[in-house]
Design a protein around this motif. Sequence first.
Motif, PDB file in Angstrom:
ATOM      1  N   SER A 274      51.791  53.158  40.518  1.00  0.00           N
ATOM      2  CA  SER A 274      51.448  51.797  40.929  1.00  0.00           C
ATOM      3  C   SER A 274      51.070  51.761  42.409  1.00  0.00           C
ATOM      4  CB  SER A 274      52.626  50.852  40.665  1.00  0.00           C
ATOM      5  OG  SER A 274      53.828  51.370  41.211  1.00  0.00           O
ATOM      6  N   GLU A 275      51.804  52.499  43.242  1.00  0.00           N
ATOM      7  CA  GLU A 275      51.508  52.496  44.676  1.00  0.00           C
ATOM      8  C   GLU A 275      50.193  53.214  44.974  1.00  0.00           C
ATOM      9  OE1 GLU A 275      54.954  53.621  47.065  1.00  0.00           O
ATOM     10  OE2 GLU A 275      56.294  52.807  45.541  1.00  0.00           O
ATOM     11  N   TYR A 277      47.618  53.203  43.081  1.00  0.00           N
ATOM     12  CA  TYR A 277      46.539  52.262  42.753  1.00  0.00           C
ATOM     13  C   TYR A 277      46.329  51.263  43.887  1.00  0.00           C
ATOM     14  CZ  TYR A 277      45.883  53.765  37.900  1.00  0.00           C
ATOM     15  OH  TYR A 277      45.571  54.480  36.765  1.00  0.00           O
ATOM     16  N   ILE A 278      47.417  50.863  44.554  1.00  0.00           N
ATOM     17  CA  ILE A 278      47.280  49.938  45.685  1.00  0.00           C
ATOM     18  C   ILE A 278      46.501  50.620  46.817  1.00  0.00           C
ATOM     19  CG2 ILE A 278      48.601  48.731  47.490  1.00  0.00           C
ATOM     20  CD1 ILE A 278      50.690  48.068  45.298  1.00  0.00           C
ATOM     21  N   VAL A 279      46.749  51.899  47.024  1.00  0.00           N
ATOM     22  CA  VAL A 279      45.977  52.655  48.019  1.00  0.00           C
ATOM     23  C   VAL A 279      44.519  52.770  47.579  1.00  0.00           C
ATOM     24  CG1 VAL A 279      45.700  54.925  49.097  1.00  0.00           C
ATOM     25  CG2 VAL A 279      47.988  53.923  48.869  1.00  0.00           C
ATOM     26  N   ASN A 280      44.300  53.021  46.298  1.00  0.00           N
ATOM     27  CA  ASN A 280      42.922  53.157  45.806  1.00  0.00           C
ATOM     28  C   ASN A 280      42.125  51.873  45.981  1.00  0.00           C
ATOM     29  OD1 ASN A 280      40.826  54.688  44.330  1.00  0.00           O
ATOM     30  ND2 ASN A 280      41.094  53.041  42.813  1.00  0.00           N
ATOM     31  N   ARG A 281      42.797  50.736  45.798  1.00  0.00           N
ATOM     32  CA  ARG A 281      42.127  49.443  45.995  1.00  0.00           C
ATOM     33  C   ARG A 281      41.539  49.358  47.404  1.00  0.00           C
ATOM     34  NH1 ARG A 281      44.360  45.327  48.665  1.00  0.00           N
ATOM     35  NH2 ARG A 281      43.540  43.199  48.361  1.00  0.00           N
TER      36      ARG A 281
ATOM     37  N   LEU B   9      54.319  52.387  49.405  1.00  0.00           N
ATOM     38  CA  LEU B   9      52.921  52.168  49.751  1.00  0.00           C
ATOM     39  C   LEU B   9      52.499  50.824  49.157  1.00  0.00           C
ATOM     40  CD1 LEU B   9      51.704  55.784  48.993  1.00  0.00           C
ATOM     41  CD2 LEU B   9      51.730  54.712  51.254  1.00  0.00           C
ATOM     42  N   ILE B  10      52.920  49.759  49.818  1.00  0.00           N
ATOM     43  CA  ILE B  10      52.574  48.420  49.343  1.00  0.00           C
ATOM     44  C   ILE B  10      52.215  47.555  50.552  1.00  0.00           C
ATOM     45  CG2 ILE B  10      54.110  48.578  47.350  1.00  0.00           C
ATOM     46  CD1 ILE B  10      56.085  46.759  48.797  1.00  0.00           C
ATOM     47  N   GLU B  19      47.457  43.598  43.333  1.00  0.00           N
ATOM     48  CA  GLU B  19      46.699  44.656  44.015  1.00  0.00           C
ATOM     49  C   GLU B  19      46.687  45.948  43.206  1.00  0.00           C
ATOM     50  OE1 GLU B  19      47.329  43.040  48.594  1.00  0.00           O
ATOM     51  OE2 GLU B  19      48.287  44.926  47.995  1.00  0.00           O
ATOM     52  N   MET B  20      47.780  46.213  42.521  1.00  0.00           N
ATOM     53  CA  MET B  20      47.835  47.408  41.679  1.00  0.00           C
ATOM     54  C   MET B  20      46.814  47.309  40.545  1.00  0.00           C
ATOM     55  SD  MET B  20      49.607  48.203  38.524  1.00  0.00           S
ATOM     56  CE  MET B  20      51.072  47.187  38.466  1.00  0.00           C
ATOM     57  N   ASP B  22      44.041  45.530  40.555  1.00  0.00           N
ATOM     58  CA  ASP B  22      42.712  45.690  41.153  1.00  0.00           C
ATOM     59  C   ASP B  22      42.394  47.159  41.430  1.00  0.00           C
ATOM     60  OD1 ASP B  22      41.935  43.076  41.108  1.00  0.00           O
ATOM     61  OD2 ASP B  22      42.356  42.676  43.225  1.00  0.00           O
ATOM     62  N   GLY B  23      43.393  47.871  41.936  1.00  0.00           N
ATOM     63  CA  GLY B  23      43.187  49.290  42.231  1.00  0.00           C
ATOM     64  C   GLY B  23      42.961  50.107  40.985  1.00  0.00           C
ATOM     65  N   MET B  24      43.565  49.680  39.888  1.00  0.00           N
ATOM     66  CA  MET B  24      43.366  50.380  38.627  1.00  0.00           C
ATOM     67  C   MET B  24      41.956  50.140  38.083  1.00  0.00           C
ATOM     68  SD  MET B  24      45.755  50.343  35.314  1.00  0.00           S
ATOM     69  CE  MET B  24      45.397  51.584  34.069  1.00  0.00           C
ATOM     70  N   ALA B  26      39.423  49.433  39.906  1.00  0.00           N
ATOM     71  CA  ALA B  26      38.520  50.156  40.813  1.00  0.00           C
ATOM     72  C   ALA B  26      38.452  51.644  40.460  1.00  0.00           C
ATOM     73  CB  ALA B  26      38.979  49.981  42.259  1.00  0.00           C
ATOM     74  N   GLU B  63      54.216  51.862  35.252  1.00  0.00           N
ATOM     75  CA  GLU B  63      52.904  52.484  35.218  1.00  0.00           C
ATOM     76  C   GLU B  63      52.993  53.988  34.927  1.00  0.00           C
ATOM     77  OE1 GLU B  63      54.090  50.348  37.506  1.00  0.00           O
ATOM     78  OE2 GLU B  63      53.002  48.704  36.599  1.00  0.00           O
TER      79      GLU B  63
END
Lengths: 338, 338
Positions: A274-275, A277-281, B9-10, B19-20, B22-24, B26, B63
Amino acid sequence: MVTRHMKKLINEPSAVVDEMLDGMVAAHPDEVRRLEDSNVLVRRDAPVEGKVAVVSGGGSGHEPTHAGYLGPGMLDGAAAGEVFTSPTADEVSEMVQACDGGEGVLMVIKNYEGDVMNFETAGELAEMESDVDVAKVVVNDDVAVEDSLYTSGRRGVCGTIFVHKVAGAMADEGGDLDDVQRVAQKVIDNVATMGTALTSCITPEKGEPTFDLGEDEIELGIGIHGEPGVERVEMMSADEITERLTENVLDDLDPDEGAEVATIVNGMGGTPLSELYIVNRKLQSMLDDRGLETWDAWVGDYMTSLDMQGCSVTVLVLDDELKELLAHPVETPALTVT
Amino acid sequence: MVTRHMKKLINEPSAVVDEMLDGMVAAHPDEVRRLEDSNVLVRRDAPVEGKVAVVSGGGSGHEPTHAGYLGPGMLDGAAAGEVFTSPTADEVSEMVQACDGGEGVLMVIKNYEGDVMNFETAGELAEMESDVDVAKVVVNDDVAVEDSLYTSGRRGVCGTIFVHKVAGAMADEGGDLDDVQRVAQKVIDNVATMGTALTSCITPEKGEPTFDLGEDEIELGIGIHGEPGVERVEMMSADEITERLTENVLDDLDPDEGAEVATIVNGMGGTPLSELYIVNRKLQSMLDDRGLETWDAWVGDYMTSLDMQGCSVTVLVLDDELKELLAHPVETPALTVT
């Protein structure tokens, strides 16, 4: 100071690598096999006659690196050293010879002095003992430091996975040893990575953190062997961390506007998906702002550092050949492309 | 007492799920899309006309569950609640209607009171609003506890992944809603799981561990929402832990000698893959000793509990139909079978 204690799903610390490799073969018996009395795993069907072999290896503790990438379209052999310790030249030489299908072997080496020395010696041994053609590339994608505790020049880190993928694809498509080495080097010339640690890792033998970090501190520019980073800073938000890592990576690569890239947000082993993915965003939003086009984005644990919490950001600048090779089908324990 | 501090990492804790997701998207723009103003993700090509849809969901923090299993051969929709919180009935109803391709929708629900209530209400809403046929199954594979903090009856945990896989395969092969529900229930009737925690997880909103564990203590029989386990014991070796988990699972299933099984050694989010392989080594050796035959063994993070360190062991007793459905090709962000 935060004290982290060793709590691991292990038996004897000295048996970690041996038991981990057995557990991996037990999970993937149709895909990989272990050479007798050795910490080398190879593709189940190795050697593949008439194909260049691609092999790699290094210290353990980076799982799924290296053996997770064994299979059609990627690696033929993976030599596992003890945790954070290079495999011996003898084991690497044995791997090279076990994987040679008559068309030569490319060794993908991460730039650590021990690995470079042992793989080079192994290549010479293999050439002497069985007349196999051996070539090598040395991966040095970490932009954080020029020299480190274990290296002259930059370290090899998560960009290595793209080298494995591209070299393995070229070999699978029938390229000769020069072709396979050339595309591997093309990845090395166009890839950059930088990582951060929120916690140190804990090695099984030592049983305590390899560096101490305060409750509100993180390290930027860490390697994958428990080395401290190049800068200790106060805890930041995921977006701020991602900015710092990505800016350093893009400054190094300096891609043209409109360039296509492939990216990896790589977990260091103790950080949940999950974290990442937040970085990937944030990463994808920054690339978009810079006018770069993401052709493929990988998010997950590709090259870890035991139980370290943190991540790294990798960017590879693509051309048509690299795109075709990244898209080439692959089937391995850790990566499948259809 | 070991104090673990929140290092994640948030960005804002309240924005983690948004945000998670959205990152997924992406990372997988060709595979999944997000419904507008909603925490529901669906297959990019949903609804698939003429096919039964399979949907699931629940609290976030697990996740790649749930959205990681969206794609051909597995889930059509995944509703994400806030961390460890059920999605709303409105969102689940919206998902059911967005995924219905005219052949009905199977809802795969994990047995938590909030999930069961909200999914049941959602099913009724969807049937009223758009005349869709809705069926459900409730997964309760956790053998550790009969009733827990959040459940009447057993909890649904990692065995749910096998339910998604089998139900999704039957839907992909053209089964009708009764067929899809029947095979999902067959998995539920033949699967069992038990887990352990070496550390508590830390929720983003609370910022501290949900239970305290001493330096040398672990919890057996934990759930996936930071609940403590059923037994607190001194730290044991990986082999001893694996024995405890596996014996409870096999006692519950009581498989005939010679039975074929599929297994999952599942990481809880903060445990590296190397340790999961060490657990798998012992698990496979125990199954072999019991005269059971492992047809497939999965090792990795399938259903996590944020950054918890630990693992669970899942065993599914197979018949020919289940084997065929597990082998059916699937392509999702978290699982690929070719």
